[in-house]
Design an enzyme around this catalytic site. Structure first.
Site, mmCIF file in Angstrom:
data_model
loop_
_atom_site.group_PDB
_atom_site.id
_atom_site.type_symbol
_atom_site.label_atom_id
_atom_site.label_comp_id
_atom_site.label_asym_id
_atom_site.label_seq_id
_atom_site.Cartn_x
_atom_site.Cartn_y
_atom_site.Cartn_z
ATOM 1 C CG HIS A 82 4.948 -2.113 0.095
ATOM 2 N ND1 HIS A 82 4.820 -3.423 -1.043
ATOM 3 C CD2 HIS A 82 3.656 -1.194 -1.018
ATOM 4 C CE1 HIS A 82 3.990 -2.499 -1.926
ATOM 5 N NE2 HIS A 82 3.357 -1.507 -2.307
ATOM 6 C CG ASP A 161 -5.247 -4.840 -4.936
ATOM 7 O OD1 ASP A 161 -5.418 -4.057 -5.253
ATOM 8 O OD2 ASP A 161 -3.729 -5.891 -5.242
ATOM 9 N NE ARG A 168 -7.061 1.461 -8.070
ATOM 10 C CZ ARG A 168 -5.429 1.410 -7.622
ATOM 11 N NH1 ARG A 168 -5.811 0.341 -7.133
ATOM 12 N NH2 ARG A 168 -5.105 2.434 -6.767
ATOM 13 C CB SER A 183 -4.203 -1.028 -4.163
ATOM 14 O OG SER A 183 -2.868 -1.937 -4.267
ATOM 15 C CE LYS A 187 -0.695 -5.201 -3.621
ATOM 16 N NZ LYS A 187 -1.065 -4.226 -4.925
HETATM 17 N N1 URA Z 1 0.838 -0.241 -6.420
HETATM 18 C C1 URA Z 1 0.016 -1.243 -5.667
HETATM 19 O O1 URA Z 1 0.018 -2.304 -5.060
HETATM 20 N N2 URA Z 1 -1.471 -0.530 -5.672
HETATM 21 C C2 URA Z 1 -2.231 0.541 -6.096
HETATM 22 O O2 URA Z 1 -3.188 1.161 -6.295
HETATM 23 C C3 URA Z 1 -0.512 1.622 -6.490
HETATM 24 C C4 URA Z 1 0.640 1.219 -6.401
#
Ligand code: URA
Length: 446
Positions: A82, A161, A168, A183, A187
């Protein structure tokens, strides 16, 4: 439990326990906690922070808010990657085929982009026929057969999220380390891989603007992974200018192909190989970074990594002949060349001196791509996959008036003109030599 009391507890700087955090996350996800209370809670959290245990509890509550992907049907140790995001970041398209050609199963769920360019999924859709929505069963079968599948994120992966991130985004509470770490990791944990390699970007085009913050974010995510029983490594890499030469969806696929043929831009190759080497280490197929690098170089030099890219594209319905002959990709109607003279004139400098590219406001390069039509301002925007930028110069390079700094590719002349103005404004020139930034700053191992 009462939401008002929990907002006040966080506002006063106290730590919440696991049940309290789960109550907030579940209540907001099912709609019993309204946006105005969640906004106040997020702002309290933004200012008062969370300790590692609270951040892990928040991550787990969000990961458990929807389905968890069951990858047990895939043979072998599953490794995911990621990136925290940046301009020109196409490393997934390079790293995935490299690992798959070395026998490592890569089952990747990727998002669509909101911002300067599309996400990995949008980029892949630039290949005619490529399908990013396949059933879970077909996804698992493909990973078992080809070692690589990349699909769009299912709606029900960490829905908490998704809802919290949307709030947010409009309440100025995105750039908080606990919130970003939880966050991303919610995932990643829900997506089921055994090991995860994170590319934490730092610089003008990244969430984290300095190394200390990037290290803190990396350490937080590695620590969450450890508490959740996953093997997590973070690589901290430079995002003070775009990664590689190409920015834009199809242009980035083309550049990934160049990398898989061993002809990619140096910094992009370095980041891709570093990420791939730590993924190979995590998979158990290599026992040292040096050995991993040797294996990676072999599959690039022998053409196996590129052949794997084509096999993967065909497996998902794409026409791999476009990868063999990149001239087949759709061309844009307009090209606008940015010359060294354009930057020199913009700053009112003398054309007789030698200059160096000294600073890049990477967010402005992202805006250039967005203006050309390569990104989305809202979820509903349709991306023009063919537009983008090819950079011919990077930070530290010498700039003479006749040098081509970049070429902008667009389909609407007014947008190309506007993008040109934005691009010129993104760089600074110096008459002194400029030391290039390192590309890999640090590795945080779990
Ligand atoms: N990428 C994400 O998935 N979440 C965040 O809060 C910032 C970047």
């Amino acid at each position: 439990m009462n939401t008002y009391d929990l907002i006040m507890k966080k506002r006063n700087g106290n730590a919440l326990d696991k049940d309290e955090i789960t109550y907030i996350v579940n209540g907001f996800t099912d709609g019993t906690i309204p946006d105005y209370q969640m906004s106040a809670f997020l702002m309290a959290l933004f200012f008062k922070g969370m300790n590692d245990r609270e951040t892990t509890d928040l991550t787990m509550a969000m990961a458990d808010s929807g389905d968890r992907l069951d990858l047990s049907g895939i043979h072998g140790r599953k490794v995911d990657k990621h990136s925290t995001g940046g301009v020109g970041d196409k490393t997934s398209l390079v790293v995935g085929p490299i690992l798959a050609s070395l026998g490592v199963p890569v089952a990747k769920m990727s998002g669509r982009g909101l911002g300067h360019t599309g996400g990995t999924i949008d980029k892949l859709e630039g290949i005619p026929g490529f399908k990013t929505a396949i059933t879970e069963e077909a996804f698992i079968d493909q990973v078992n057969n080809v070692n690589l599948a990349i699909v769009g994120q299912t709606a029900n992966l960490a829905p908490a999220d998704k809802k919290i991130y949307a709030l947010r985004d409009v309440t100025a509470t995105v750039d908080n380390i606990s919130l970003i770490a939880s966050s991303i990791m919610s995932k990643k944990l829900a997506a089921g891989a055994d090991a995860i390699v994170l590319d934490v970007k730092v610089g003008t085009g990244a969430f984290m603007k300095n190394i200390d913050d990037a290290k803190a974010l990396a350490k937080e995510m590695v620590s969450i992974g450890k508490m959740a029983g996953r093997d997590v490594t973070a690589v901290i890499t430079d995002m003070n200018e775009p990664l590689g030469n190409n920015v834009g969806n199809i242009l980035e696929v083309v550049e990934a192909v160049e990398c898989l043929k061993g002809k990619g831009e140096e910094r992009l190759m370095k980041v891709s190989k570093t990420l791939a080497s730590y993924m190979l280490l995590a998979s158990g197929k290599a026992d040292s970074v040096d050995k991993a690098m040797e294996m990676i170089n072999e599959v690039i030099d022998s053409g196996k990594a590129f052949e794997k890219m084509k096999e993967f594209v065909e497996a998902q319905g794409g026409d791999s002949s476009y990868l063999d002959d990149i001239d087949k990709f759709e061309k844009t109607e307009h090209e606008r060349i940015v010359k060294g003279k354009d930057l020199i004139d913009f700053y009112g400098l003398s054309a007789d001196k030698t200059y160096y590219l000294s600073e890049c406001n990477n967010e402005e390069i992202g805006m250039t791509s967005l203006i050309l039509g390569g990104g989305r301002r809202t979820k509903e925007d349709v991306i023009d996959l063919s537009v983008g930028i090819i950079l011919h110069k990077h930070l530290g390079d010498e700039i003479k008036p006749d040098d081509t700094v970049a070429v902008l590719y667009g389909n609407v002349v007014e947008k190309t003109d506007e993008a040109f103005k934005r691009f010129v404004n993104a760089y600074k020139l110096s008459d002194k030599e400029v030391v290039k930034n390192p590309i890999v700053y640090d590795i945080i191992e779990g």
